[in-house]
Design a protein around this motif. Structure first.
Motif, PDB file in Angstrom:
ATOM      1  N   MET A 224       0.994  -1.040   0.094  1.00 32.87           N
ATOM      2  CA  MET A 224      -0.090   0.090  -0.059  1.00 32.87           C
ATOM      3  C   MET A 224       0.895   1.139  -0.208  1.00 32.87           C
ATOM      4  O   MET A 224       0.502   2.243  -0.761  1.00 32.87           O
ATOM      5  CB  MET A 224      -0.858  -0.002   1.361  1.00 32.87           C
ATOM      6  CG  MET A 224      -1.816   1.214   1.196  1.00 32.87           C
ATOM      7  SD  MET A 224      -3.073   1.155   0.095  1.00 32.87           S
ATOM      8  CE  MET A 224      -4.405  -0.095   0.860  1.00 32.87           C
ATOM      9  N   TYR A 225       1.936   1.339   0.762  1.00 30.86           N
ATOM     10  CA  TYR A 225       2.603   2.308   0.792  1.00 30.86           C
ATOM     11  C   TYR A 225       3.557   2.484  -0.537  1.00 30.86           C
ATOM     12  O   TYR A 225       3.578   3.842  -0.851  1.00 30.86           O
ATOM     13  CB  TYR A 225       3.831   2.041   1.839  1.00 30.86           C
ATOM     14  CG  TYR A 225       5.251   3.095   1.650  1.00 30.86           C
ATOM     15  CD1 TYR A 225       5.082   4.402   2.097  1.00 30.86           C
ATOM     16  CD2 TYR A 225       6.459   2.334   1.432  1.00 30.86           C
ATOM     17  CE1 TYR A 225       6.115   4.956   1.911  1.00 30.86           C
ATOM     18  CE2 TYR A 225       7.416   3.173   1.410  1.00 30.86           C
ATOM     19  CZ  TYR A 225       7.378   4.537   1.521  1.00 30.86           C
ATOM     20  OH  TYR A 225       8.445   5.364   1.431  1.00 30.86           O
ATOM     21  N   ARG A 226       4.115   1.658  -1.176  1.00 27.10           N
ATOM     22  CA  ARG A 226       4.709   1.750  -2.209  1.00 27.10           C
ATOM     23  C   ARG A 226       3.795   2.277  -3.540  1.00 27.10           C
ATOM     24  O   ARG A 226       4.129   3.318  -4.132  1.00 27.10           O
ATOM     25  CB  ARG A 226       5.213   0.521  -2.963  1.00 27.10           C
ATOM     26  CG  ARG A 226       6.663   0.138  -1.987  1.00 27.10           C
ATOM     27  CD  ARG A 226       7.256  -1.257  -2.676  1.00 27.10           C
ATOM     28  NE  ARG A 226       6.544  -2.110  -2.844  1.00 27.10           N
ATOM     29  CZ  ARG A 226       6.395  -3.151  -1.940  1.00 27.10           C
ATOM     30  NH1 ARG A 226       7.431  -3.180  -0.765  1.00 27.10           N
ATOM     31  NH2 ARG A 226       5.860  -4.378  -1.966  1.00 27.10           N
ATOM     32  N   ARG A 229       3.084   5.740  -2.715  1.00 30.35           N
ATOM     33  CA  ARG A 229       4.157   6.726  -3.119  1.00 30.35           C
ATOM     34  C   ARG A 229       4.392   6.975  -4.642  1.00 30.35           C
ATOM     35  O   ARG A 229       4.905   7.948  -4.954  1.00 30.35           O
ATOM     36  CB  ARG A 229       5.409   6.059  -2.265  1.00 30.35           C
ATOM     37  CG  ARG A 229       6.372   6.798  -2.494  1.00 30.35           C
ATOM     38  CD  ARG A 229       7.776   5.733  -2.337  1.00 30.35           C
ATOM     39  NE  ARG A 229       7.743   4.692  -3.217  1.00 30.35           N
ATOM     40  CZ  ARG A 229       8.413   3.598  -3.123  1.00 30.35           C
ATOM     41  NH1 ARG A 229       9.296   3.346  -2.170  1.00 30.35           N
ATOM     42  NH2 ARG A 229       8.575   2.667  -4.079  1.00 30.35           N
ATOM     43  N   ASP A 230       4.318   5.772  -5.203  1.00 34.71           N
ATOM     44  CA  ASP A 230       4.555   5.700  -6.803  1.00 34.71           C
ATOM     45  C   ASP A 230       3.777   6.786  -7.498  1.00 34.71           C
ATOM     46  O   ASP A 230       4.014   7.236  -8.416  1.00 34.71           O
ATOM     47  CB  ASP A 230       4.794   4.293  -7.185  1.00 34.71           C
ATOM     48  CG  ASP A 230       5.786   3.669  -6.644  1.00 34.71           C
ATOM     49  OD1 ASP A 230       6.818   4.171  -6.232  1.00 34.71           O
ATOM     50  OD2 ASP A 230       6.007   2.272  -7.054  1.00 34.71           O
ATOM     51  N   TRP A 235       2.697  11.462 -10.369  1.00 34.05           N
ATOM     52  CA  TRP A 235       1.722  12.876 -10.949  1.00 34.05           C
ATOM     53  C   TRP A 235       2.409  14.288 -10.458  1.00 34.05           C
ATOM     54  O   TRP A 235       2.116  15.265 -10.937  1.00 34.05           O
ATOM     55  CB  TRP A 235       0.573  12.543 -10.584  1.00 34.05           C
ATOM     56  CG  TRP A 235      -0.062  11.498 -11.542  1.00 34.05           C
ATOM     57  CD1 TRP A 235      -0.392  10.284 -11.031  1.00 34.05           C
ATOM     58  CD2 TRP A 235      -0.285  11.684 -12.907  1.00 34.05           C
ATOM     59  NE1 TRP A 235      -0.823   9.492 -12.069  1.00 34.05           N
ATOM     60  CE2 TRP A 235      -0.897  10.227 -13.203  1.00 34.05           C
ATOM     61  CE3 TRP A 235      -0.400  12.635 -13.658  1.00 34.05           C
ATOM     62  CZ2 TRP A 235      -1.451  10.022 -14.510  1.00 34.05           C
ATOM     63  CZ3 TRP A 235      -0.743  12.416 -15.138  1.00 34.05           C
ATOM     64  CH2 TRP A 235      -1.385  11.102 -15.528  1.00 34.05           C
ATOM     65  N   LEU A 236       3.437  14.188  -9.676  1.00 34.86           N
ATOM     66  CA  LEU A 236       3.829  15.317  -8.962  1.00 34.86           C
ATOM     67  C   LEU A 236       4.425  16.281  -9.941  1.00 34.86           C
ATOM     68  O   LEU A 236       4.074  17.521  -9.883  1.00 34.86           O
ATOM     69  CB  LEU A 236       4.721  15.241  -7.984  1.00 34.86           C
ATOM     70  CG  LEU A 236       5.099  16.087  -6.920  1.00 34.86           C
ATOM     71  CD1 LEU A 236       3.947  16.556  -6.166  1.00 34.86           C
ATOM     72  CD2 LEU A 236       6.153  15.556  -5.663  1.00 34.86           C
ATOM     73  N   GLN A 268       5.207  11.144   4.160  1.00 36.52           N
ATOM     74  CA  GLN A 268       5.795  12.598   4.213  1.00 36.52           C
ATOM     75  C   GLN A 268       7.260  12.191   4.401  1.00 36.52           C
ATOM     76  O   GLN A 268       8.109  13.356   4.005  1.00 36.52           O
ATOM     77  CB  GLN A 268       5.226  13.367   5.633  1.00 36.52           C
ATOM     78  CG  GLN A 268       5.546  14.712   5.795  1.00 36.52           C
ATOM     79  CD  GLN A 268       6.775  15.016   6.722  1.00 36.52           C
ATOM     80  OE1 GLN A 268       7.146  14.028   7.276  1.00 36.52           O
ATOM     81  NE2 GLN A 268       7.357  16.110   6.297  1.00 36.52           N
ATOM     82  N   GLN A 269       7.847  11.571   5.042  1.00 38.62           N
ATOM     83  CA  GLN A 269       9.492  11.351   5.394  1.00 38.62           C
ATOM     84  C   GLN A 269       9.891  10.922   3.958  1.00 38.62           C
ATOM     85  O   GLN A 269      11.101  11.555   3.637  1.00 38.62           O
ATOM     86  CB  GLN A 269       9.616  10.231   6.248  1.00 38.62           C
ATOM     87  CG  GLN A 269      11.100  10.238   6.665  1.00 38.62           C
ATOM     88  CD  GLN A 269      11.652  11.457   7.400  1.00 38.62           C
ATOM     89  OE1 GLN A 269      10.724  11.977   7.966  1.00 38.62           O
ATOM     90  NE2 GLN A 269      12.817  11.529   7.260  1.00 38.62           N
TER      91      GLN A 269
END
Length: 288
Positions: A224-226, A229-230, A235-236, A268-269
């Motif tokens: 879920m984190y990956r 994050r991806d 899209w950033l 966030q980190q």
């Protein structure tokens, strides 16, 4: 000498503009409420006239200013010509919330009269301020926002907001307390194992090491984190290219204590360490 910042605070009556101005005043801004738009350039010249220090200014413009709203374009053009960083924040809330707030305070809406009901005045005001809403760098919906939360939002925005940079906010929340407003992306992580059902972990939050140890190495949590994050990282650059100033990513679990807090901290980190942008974190349910 540092060029002064100009914050224009606008929005519907009862949405929290006074709180926003109070926060900025506490941060050292010179604040004026209900300044005629035609006088904004004069304020800018005075702010630039002091050779020893710069004066950041915050100006409240709302429907009480209706006779001068038409001067806004010329005033903003004047600020641009002076190379002054100008940021427009527009606050609003839904009709029922505004009606309730006016009922509780028993104040008179600036556009209501013997022939105009309170609800009609609210709709008229939105139409009057439509241009400011359209050009706002950030629109803040305060329907479900407490005064404490709004103060934090304004404080963060004043410290990190800029016309030429993007601030990425990760916010944890609990679905049982309602969906958050002002989020651009919302992720539901209730499918992950819940420490709440572990008696020895229930009293902790995702900020505590016992809960963090519970999640570390769990495949579903890592996946879920990956993927979140991806997605954000992919899209950033496109949002930065479109000159977006603020993006909020909401991470929600049931109560907003464990799963969402843990993942929000990780995200966030990661973006703080691997991207040259401002990152913020807020845990909605932990701040209550």
């Amino acid at each position: 000498m540092k060029t002064p910042k100009f914050f224009i605070i606008s929005g519907t009556s009862g949405s929290g503009k006074s709180i926003a101005l109070q926060v900025l005043e506490d941060l050292g801004f010179y604040c004026i409420d209900n300044l005629p738009a035609s006088l904004v350039p004069q304020m800018a010249h005075k702010a630039l006239a002091n050779n020893n220090a710069s004066h950041d200014c915050a100006i409240g413009i709302d429907s009480r200013n209706q006779d001068f709203i038409g001067d806004l374009k010329d005033s903003f053009d004047a600020l641009t010509n002076l190379n002054i960083e100008t940021r427009v924040l527009f606050l609003d809330a839904d009709d029922q919330t505004l009606l309730k707030r006016y009922s509780e305070t028993r104040r008179k809406h600036p556009l209501s009269d013997a022939n105009t009901s309170l609800l009609e005045a609210i709709h008229k005001e939105r139409h009057l301020l439509e241009h400011l809403s359209d050009i706002a760098d950030r629109r803040i919906n305060t329907t479900n926002t407490t005064p404490h939360e709004l103060r934090s939002v304004i404080r963060d925005d004043s410290e990190h907001g800029s016309q030429h940079s993007l601030t990425l906010l990760f916010q944890s929340f609990g679905f049982k307390y309602g969906n958050p407003d002002n989020v651009d992306f919302m992720f539901d992580v209730r499918c992950l194992p819940n420490p709440h059902w572990q008696p020895e972990l229930k009293k902790f939050t995702g900020l505590d090491k016992p809960v963090q140890a519970f999640f570390e190495g769990q495949f579903l949590c890592d996946e879920m984190y990956r993927q979140i994050r991806d997605f954000v990282e992919n899209w950033l650059p496109h949002f930065i290219k479109e000159n977006r100033n603020y993006i909020t990513v909401g991470i929600g679990c049931t109560g907003g204590q464990h799963r969402s807090v843990y993942l929000t901290q990780l995200l966030q980190q990661y973006f703080k360490e691997n991207n040259s942008i401002q990152t913020l974190v807020r845990h909605r349910e932990l701040s209550l």
